[in-house]
Design a protein around this motif. Sequence first.
Motif, PDB file in Angstrom:
ATOM      1  N   GLU A  54      18.855  46.220  96.043  1.00 50.43           N
ATOM      2  CA  GLU A  54      18.745  47.660  95.777  1.00 50.43           C
ATOM      3  C   GLU A  54      20.125  48.324  95.786  1.00 50.43           C
ATOM      4  N   THR A  55      20.970  47.933  96.719  1.00 51.63           N
ATOM      5  CA  THR A  55      22.321  48.491  96.794  1.00 51.63           C
ATOM      6  C   THR A  55      23.145  48.064  95.593  1.00 51.63           C
ATOM      7  N   ARG A  56      23.029  46.799  95.180  1.00 53.54           N
ATOM      8  CA  ARG A  56      23.778  46.319  94.014  1.00 53.54           C
ATOM      9  C   ARG A  56      23.345  47.057  92.753  1.00 53.54           C
ATOM     10  N   ILE A  57      22.045  47.312  92.594  1.00 54.04           N
ATOM     11  CA  ILE A  57      21.543  48.035  91.426  1.00 54.04           C
ATOM     12  C   ILE A  57      22.080  49.462  91.434  1.00 54.04           C
ATOM     13  N   ARG A  58      22.026  50.120  92.608  1.00 52.39           N
ATOM     14  CA  ARG A  58      22.542  51.480  92.720  1.00 52.39           C
ATOM     15  C   ARG A  58      24.020  51.544  92.363  1.00 52.39           C
ATOM     16  N   MET A  59      24.803  50.584  92.847  1.00 58.41           N
ATOM     17  CA  MET A  59      26.229  50.565  92.565  1.00 58.41           C
ATOM     18  C   MET A  59      26.504  50.322  91.083  1.00 58.41           C
ATOM     19  N   THR A  60      25.706  49.471  90.442  1.00 59.84           N
ATOM     20  CA  THR A  60      25.872  49.201  89.016  1.00 59.84           C
ATOM     21  C   THR A  60      25.566  50.447  88.193  1.00 59.84           C
ATOM     22  N   VAL A  61      24.475  51.117  88.513  1.00 57.81           N
ATOM     23  CA  VAL A  61      24.109  52.342  87.793  1.00 57.81           C
ATOM     24  C   VAL A  61      25.188  53.397  87.979  1.00 57.81           C
ATOM     25  N   LEU A  62      25.680  53.558  89.191  1.00 56.11           N
ATOM     26  CA  LEU A  62      26.739  54.523  89.454  1.00 56.11           C
ATOM     27  C   LEU A  62      27.995  54.185  88.652  1.00 56.11           C
ATOM     28  N   SER A  63      28.351  52.916  88.576  1.00 55.61           N
ATOM     29  CA  SER A  63      29.528  52.502  87.804  1.00 55.61           C
ATOM     30  C   SER A  63      29.365  52.839  86.326  1.00 55.61           C
ATOM     31  N   ILE A  64      28.183  52.600  85.775  1.00 54.30           N
ATOM     32  CA  ILE A  64      27.924  52.895  84.363  1.00 54.30           C
ATOM     33  C   ILE A  64      28.026  54.396  84.116  1.00 54.30           C
ATOM     34  N   VAL A  65      27.442  55.188  85.001  1.00 52.95           N
ATOM     35  CA  VAL A  65      27.502  56.646  84.847  1.00 52.95           C
ATOM     36  C   VAL A  65      28.948  57.126  84.908  1.00 52.95           C
ATOM     37  N   LEU A  66      29.738  56.584  85.826  1.00 51.40           N
ATOM     38  CA  LEU A  66      31.141  56.981  85.929  1.00 51.40           C
ATOM     39  C   LEU A  66      31.935  56.615  84.677  1.00 51.40           C
ATOM     40  N   VAL A  67      31.670  55.460  84.096  1.00 45.98           N
ATOM     41  CA  VAL A  67      32.352  55.058  82.866  1.00 45.98           C
ATOM     42  C   VAL A  67      31.987  56.007  81.730  1.00 45.98           C
ATOM     43  N   ILE A  68      30.709  56.349  81.614  1.00 48.62           N
ATOM     44  CA  ILE A  68      30.269  57.259  80.550  1.00 48.62           C
ATOM     45  C   ILE A  68      30.895  58.644  80.734  1.00 48.62           C
ATOM     46  N   LEU A  69      30.898  59.150  81.968  1.00 47.23           N
ATOM     47  CA  LEU A  69      31.498  60.460  82.223  1.00 47.23           C
ATOM     48  C   LEU A  69      32.998  60.456  81.945  1.00 47.23           C
ATOM     49  N   THR A  70      33.670  59.381  82.300  1.00 47.15           N
ATOM     50  CA  THR A  70      35.108  59.280  82.029  1.00 47.15           C
ATOM     51  C   THR A  70      35.371  59.264  80.530  1.00 47.15           C
ATOM     52  N   ALA A  71      34.588  58.501  79.783  1.00 45.60           N
ATOM     53  CA  ALA A  71      34.752  58.452  78.331  1.00 45.60           C
ATOM     54  C   ALA A  71      34.481  59.819  77.713  1.00 45.60           C
ATOM     55  N   LEU A  72      33.468  60.506  78.200  1.00 44.74           N
ATOM     56  CA  LEU A  72      33.149  61.845  77.700  1.00 44.74           C
ATOM     57  C   LEU A  72      34.289  62.812  77.996  1.00 44.74           C
ATOM     58  N   LEU A  73      34.824  62.769  79.187  1.00 41.30           N
ATOM     59  CA  LEU A  73      35.937  63.638  79.555  1.00 41.30           C
ATOM     60  C   LEU A  73      37.167  63.369  78.695  1.00 41.30           C
ATOM     61  N   ILE A  74      37.482  62.118  78.479  1.00 38.28           N
ATOM     62  CA  ILE A  74      38.629  61.760  77.628  1.00 38.28           C
ATOM     63  C   ILE A  74      38.401  62.257  76.203  1.00 38.28           C
ATOM     64  N   THR A  75      37.191  62.114  75.698  1.00 38.50           N
ATOM     65  CA  THR A  75      36.867  62.586  74.351  1.00 38.50           C
ATOM     66  C   THR A  75      37.026  64.094  74.250  1.00 38.50           C
ATOM     67  N   LEU A  76      36.519  64.828  75.234  1.00 38.81           N
ATOM     68  CA  LEU A  76      36.632  66.286  75.215  1.00 38.81           C
ATOM     69  C   LEU A  76      38.087  66.736  75.295  1.00 38.81           C
ATOM     70  N   ILE A  77      38.868  66.091  76.128  1.00 38.99           N
ATOM     71  CA  ILE A  77      40.295  66.431  76.228  1.00 38.99           C
ATOM     72  C   ILE A  77      41.000  66.136  74.914  1.00 38.99           C
ATOM     73  N   THR A  78      40.693  65.016  74.309  1.00 41.07           N
ATOM     74  CA  THR A  78      41.306  64.636  73.040  1.00 41.07           C
ATOM     75  C   THR A  78      40.945  65.627  71.937  1.00 41.07           C
ATOM     76  N   LEU A  79      39.689  66.045  71.873  1.00 47.16           N
ATOM     77  CA  LEU A  79      39.252  66.997  70.847  1.00 47.16           C
ATOM     78  C   LEU A  79      39.927  68.349  71.038  1.00 47.16           C
ATOM     79  N   ARG A  80      40.108  68.785  72.254  1.00 44.05           N
ATOM     80  CA  ARG A  80      40.787  70.064  72.510  1.00 44.05           C
ATOM     81  C   ARG A  80      42.233  70.001  72.081  1.00 44.05           C
ATOM     82  N   VAL A  81      42.861  68.862  72.298  1.00 45.47           N
ATOM     83  CA  VAL A  81      44.270  68.700  71.915  1.00 45.47           C
ATOM     84  C   VAL A  81      44.393  68.708  70.402  1.00 45.47           C
ATOM     85  N   LEU A  82      43.422  68.124  69.706  1.00 43.27           N
ATOM     86  CA  LEU A  82      43.492  68.038  68.247  1.00 43.27           C
ATOM     87  C   LEU A  82      43.141  69.356  67.557  1.00 43.27           C
ATOM     88  N   VAL A  83      42.402  70.225  68.222  1.00 41.01           N
ATOM     89  CA  VAL A  83      41.966  71.482  67.588  1.00 41.01           C
ATOM     90  C   VAL A  83      43.049  72.501  67.528  1.00 41.01           C
TER      91      VAL A  83
END
Length: 83
Positions: A54-83
């Motif tokens: 259960e702990t390993r599953i929770r940690m895996t899900v948390l890692s995936i969410v953090l990767v997605i949020l980081t990618a989203l943040l980088i994308t938003l920052i990049t789009l603001r710089v390009l606009v």
Amino acid sequence: MASILCPTCESGLHRSHSHGISERLVKAFTVYRLYRCHDCGWRGWLAKQTRPLETRIRMTVLSIVLVILTALLITLITLRVLV
């Protein structure tokens, strides 16, 4: 996670750094890890302690969410710089 006890004196163990190529190979290809007892000086291999499923599953899900949020943040920052 429960504390790992020394097989000689039954005090708490700490992970020990691997020394040399042979210890690094064992560590890389097995579930064994080096441990050291600071009280009696014992040093040896024990099977790696694992977290409950259960702990390993929770940690895996948390890692995936953090990767997605980081990618989203980088994308938003990049789009603001390009606009």
